[in-house]
Scaffold this motif. Structure first.
Motif, PDB file in Angstrom:
ATOM      1  N   GLN A 107       0.833  -1.205   0.000  1.00 33.51           N
ATOM      2  CA  GLN A 107       0.000   0.000   0.000  1.00 33.51           C
ATOM      3  C   GLN A 107       0.869   1.258   0.000  1.00 33.51           C
ATOM      4  OE1 GLN A 107      -2.560  -0.503   3.403  1.00 33.51           O
ATOM      5  NE2 GLN A 107      -4.176  -1.513   2.209  1.00 33.51           N
ATOM      6  N   ILE A 121       2.132   1.681  -3.476  1.00 32.04           N
ATOM      7  CA  ILE A 121       1.049   2.176  -4.351  1.00 32.04           C
ATOM      8  C   ILE A 121       0.850   3.661  -4.133  1.00 32.04           C
ATOM      9  CG2 ILE A 121      -1.442   2.080  -4.745  1.00 32.04           C
ATOM     10  CD1 ILE A 121      -1.290  -0.964  -4.278  1.00 32.04           C
ATOM     11  N   GLU A 122       0.834   4.076  -2.882  1.00 25.55           N
ATOM     12  CA  GLU A 122       0.674   5.505  -2.577  1.00 25.55           C
ATOM     13  C   GLU A 122       1.845   6.299  -3.155  1.00 25.55           C
ATOM     14  OE1 GLU A 122      -1.779   7.352  -1.193  1.00 25.55           O
ATOM     15  OE2 GLU A 122      -2.948   5.486  -1.248  1.00 25.55           O
ATOM     16  N   LYS A 124       1.305   6.520  -6.830  1.00 22.93           N
ATOM     17  CA  LYS A 124       0.213   7.455  -7.142  1.00 22.93           C
ATOM     18  C   LYS A 124       0.733   8.895  -7.033  1.00 22.93           C
ATOM     19  CE  LYS A 124      -3.942   4.926  -5.777  1.00 22.93           C
ATOM     20  NZ  LYS A 124      -5.026   4.884  -4.794  1.00 22.93           N
ATOM     21  N   ASN A 125       1.502   9.141  -6.021  1.00 25.63           N
ATOM     22  CA  ASN A 125       2.058  10.480  -5.806  1.00 25.63           C
ATOM     23  C   ASN A 125       3.007  10.845  -6.956  1.00 25.63           C
ATOM     24  OD1 ASN A 125       0.604  10.888  -3.519  1.00 25.63           O
ATOM     25  ND2 ASN A 125       2.258  10.219  -2.137  1.00 25.63           N
ATOM     26  N   VAL A 160       2.853   9.704 -10.073  1.00 26.85           N
ATOM     27  CA  VAL A 160       2.062   9.888 -11.285  1.00 26.85           C
ATOM     28  C   VAL A 160       1.310  11.216 -11.199  1.00 26.85           C
ATOM     29  CG1 VAL A 160       0.095   8.984 -12.587  1.00 26.85           C
ATOM     30  CG2 VAL A 160       1.842   7.442 -11.739  1.00 26.85           C
ATOM     31  N   GLY A 161       0.815  11.553 -10.090  1.00 24.40           N
ATOM     32  CA  GLY A 161       0.033  12.774  -9.937  1.00 24.40           C
ATOM     33  C   GLY A 161       0.907  14.001  -9.761  1.00 24.40           C
TER      34      GLY A 161
END
Length: 127
Positions: A114, A117-118, A121-122, A124-125
């Motif tokens: 997790q 993944i976070e 995500k960070n 990519v964003g």
């Protein structure tokens, strides 16, 4: 001659009576000895008394022995079952500890995944 004949007959009958008397006396003695033998056997049979207290004590001792053996056998079976359950409980305890370790390991793996993944995500964003 008649008198001699009668005297001879009287003597012969007297001898026969004496013989029969002796025979009767002998048979009577034999029967009395048989009767006395029988009465001795009967008196011996009648003089025997049953030792009921002894018989009861013997039966009681036999039942106590059976009860003691049954008690020992039940206690032995109880000990065997107790040891089996103790062993089974030990196995289950070890299995539980092993399963808890696996759960902890998997929880850490889930948390790391997790976190990754976070982080992804960070990334990519955040460009």
């Amino acid at each position: 001659m008649n008198k001699v004949e009668l005297e001879s007959r009287l003597e012969s009958l007297t001898d026969e009576i004496n013989f029969l008397r002796q025979l009767y006396d002998e048979e009577l003695r034999e029967l009395q000895s048989q009767v006395s033998d029988t009465s001795v056997v009967l008196s011996m049979d009648n003089s025997r008394s049953l030792d009921l207290d002894g018989i009861i004590a013997e039966v009681k001792a036999q039942y106590e022995d059976i009860a003691n053996r049954s008690r020992a056998e039940a206690e032995s079976m109880y000990q065997i079952k107790y040891e089996e359950l103790k062993t089974t409980a030990g196995k289950h305890g070890a299995d539980l500890r092993s399963t808890r370790g696996e759960i902890s390991e998997l929880s850490r793996l889930v948390q790391r995944t997790q976190a990754e993944i976070e982080a992804l995500k960070n990334q990519v964003g955040a460009p």
